[in-house]
Design an enzyme around this catalytic site. Structure first.
Site, PDB file in Angstrom:
ATOM      1  N   LYS A  66       1.310  -1.323   0.056  1.00 31.18           N
ATOM      2  CA  LYS A  66       0.287  -0.094   0.072  1.00 31.18           C
ATOM      3  C   LYS A  66       0.819   1.745  -0.319  1.00 31.18           C
ATOM      4  O   LYS A  66       0.531   2.315  -0.554  1.00 31.18           O
ATOM      5  CB  LYS A  66      -0.987  -0.286   1.462  1.00 31.18           C
ATOM      6  N   ASP A 103      -9.877   3.431   2.694  1.00 29.17           N
ATOM      7  CA  ASP A 103      -9.835   2.326   4.289  1.00 29.17           C
ATOM      8  C   ASP A 103     -10.689   3.247   4.616  1.00 29.17           C
ATOM      9  O   ASP A 103     -11.161   3.120   5.735  1.00 29.17           O
ATOM     10  CB  ASP A 103      -8.235   2.170   4.251  1.00 29.17           C
ATOM     11  N   THR A 154       5.039   1.294  21.367  1.00 26.07           N
ATOM     12  CA  THR A 154       5.897   2.048  20.853  1.00 26.07           C
ATOM     13  C   THR A 154       4.972   3.448  20.927  1.00 26.07           C
ATOM     14  O   THR A 154       4.784   3.487  20.391  1.00 26.07           O
ATOM     15  CB  THR A 154       6.343   1.829  19.958  1.00 26.07           C
ATOM     16  N   MET A 217     -10.253  -3.357  13.014  1.00 25.12           N
ATOM     17  CA  MET A 217      -9.859  -3.856  12.052  1.00 25.12           C
ATOM     18  C   MET A 217     -10.090  -4.721  10.349  1.00 25.12           C
ATOM     19  O   MET A 217      -9.650  -4.457   9.548  1.00 25.12           O
ATOM     20  CB  MET A 217      -9.039  -2.488  10.924  1.00 25.12           C
ATOM     21  N   TYR A 219     -10.547  -8.464   8.817  1.00 26.58           N
ATOM     22  CA  TYR A 219     -11.148  -9.097   8.556  1.00 26.58           C
ATOM     23  C   TYR A 219     -11.182 -11.074   9.760  1.00 26.58           C
ATOM     24  O   TYR A 219     -10.158 -11.385   8.838  1.00 26.58           O
ATOM     25  CB  TYR A 219     -11.464  -9.513   7.120  1.00 26.58           C
ATOM     26  N   GLY A 241     -13.548  -6.711  11.471  1.00 26.21           N
ATOM     27  CA  GLY A 241     -13.377  -5.743   9.565  1.00 26.21           C
ATOM     28  C   GLY A 241     -13.834  -6.585   8.843  1.00 26.21           C
ATOM     29  O   GLY A 241     -14.354  -5.582   7.979  1.00 26.21           O
TER      30      GLY A 241
END
Ligand code: ATR
Length: 274
Positions: A66, A103, A154, A217, A219, A241
């Site tokens: 992505k 998204d 983090t 989120m 699936y 998701g």
């Protein structure tokens, strides 16, 4: 005319995007042929260009490409710029590749339309500060939640994201240790890539209130560790998701085909995926 699309990822064999888009095609009376294409980081750019050369009208891009995809397209729409990633490429008639990210809009469509859980004016907790979190933060902030808290293992990654997206001072970043000081949330979204097992991450039960929606989120046909944690601690609504997956696909379909499938008609046709 057959309209050809594909989803490019690695691994890709289990993607259900072809099933979703074929139902969209049937419902909107378009002839859609949607396939899965495997790539590697080395081959990704040429796979996209080959798809265009072969007459493909667009493609979806999924993990792990992505971000890399931003370098492959000719134009980047604001939704993808803000997300720092894209999931949809439109192959324009003029030969250019245009990058979008659906998204965030897909998550918001699922929350608002299907789940009646509009983040507007709500307390929202986002767990995770990686690419998945960044991809949806802009559209979430657009809804003007009362507070949006990002928590990450983090903490400085959460702080960086908060600085970038905090347009109206409702966004804050905290470490896991600070969570117990937080009042309950209306919506808790898991945007971490890994399953959150009890061993790796312990979230305080006090995050869950009497009407909390716990949203993973990812699936998944079975409860993820996050969903199991939420259920075990009394969250009245716990979802995966799948709805986000369908809605982001519908937002890609409208970019490609100019019509948005009525997703409430689509869900009954996709029960075999649940
Ligand atoms: P993605 O693009 O899928 O979001 P990523 O950029 O690698 O993937 O981010 C993964 C997110 O999941 C991060 O927020 C990561 O926390 P760190 O930033 O501390 O690494 C979180 N994550 C992954 N495994 C985790 C675990 N076992 N416990 C808690 N958080 C985890």
């Amino acid at each position: 005319m057959i309209n050809r699309y594909t989803v490019i990822g690695q691994p890709i064999a289990h993607s259900v995007s072809p099933d979703i888009h074929h139902v969209f095609g049937e419902l909107s009376q378009r002839r859609i042929h949607y396939t899965r294409t495997e790539a590697t980081p080395e081959t990704f750019a040429s796979v996209v260009h080959d798809w265009k050369r072969q007459g493909g009208l667009g493609c979806n891009v999924t993990m792990p490409f992505k971000q890399q995809a931003l370098e492959v397209v000719d134009r980047i729409k604001p939704c993808a710029q803000r997300a720092g990633a894209l999931n949809t490429i439109f192959m324009h008639k003029d030969g250019s590749l245009v990058g979008y990210n659906t998204d965030g809009s897909g998550l918001l469509a699922d929350l608002r339309s299907t789940l009646s859980a509009d983040p507007a004016g709500k307390r929202v907790l986002m767990i995770g500060a990686g690419g998945a979190a960044r991809g949806v933060l802009g559209p979430l902030m657009d809804r003007q939640p009362e507070a949006l808290v990002i928590v990450n293992r983090t903490v400085n990654k959460a702080t960086k994201l908060a600085e970038q997206f905090d347009v109206n001072q409702t966004l804050s970043a905290v470490g896991l240790d600070d969570l117990s000081a937080q009042p309950a949330f209306d919506i808790i979204i898991n945007a971490t890539s890994s399953g959150l097992t009890g061993d790796e991450l312990t979230l305080p039960a006090s995050l869950i209130g009497t009407s909390t929606l716990a949203y993973d989120m990812v699936y998944s046909n079975q409860d993820t560790p996050f969903m199991a944690w939420a259920r075990a601690n009394g969250a009245p609504r716990v979802v995966d998701g799948f709805g986000m997956l369908v809605e982001q696909a519908a937002d890609a379909f409208v970019i490609w085909q100019g019509v948005r499938p009525k997703t409430r008609l689509v869900y009954p046709r996709l029960v075999h995926l649940r």
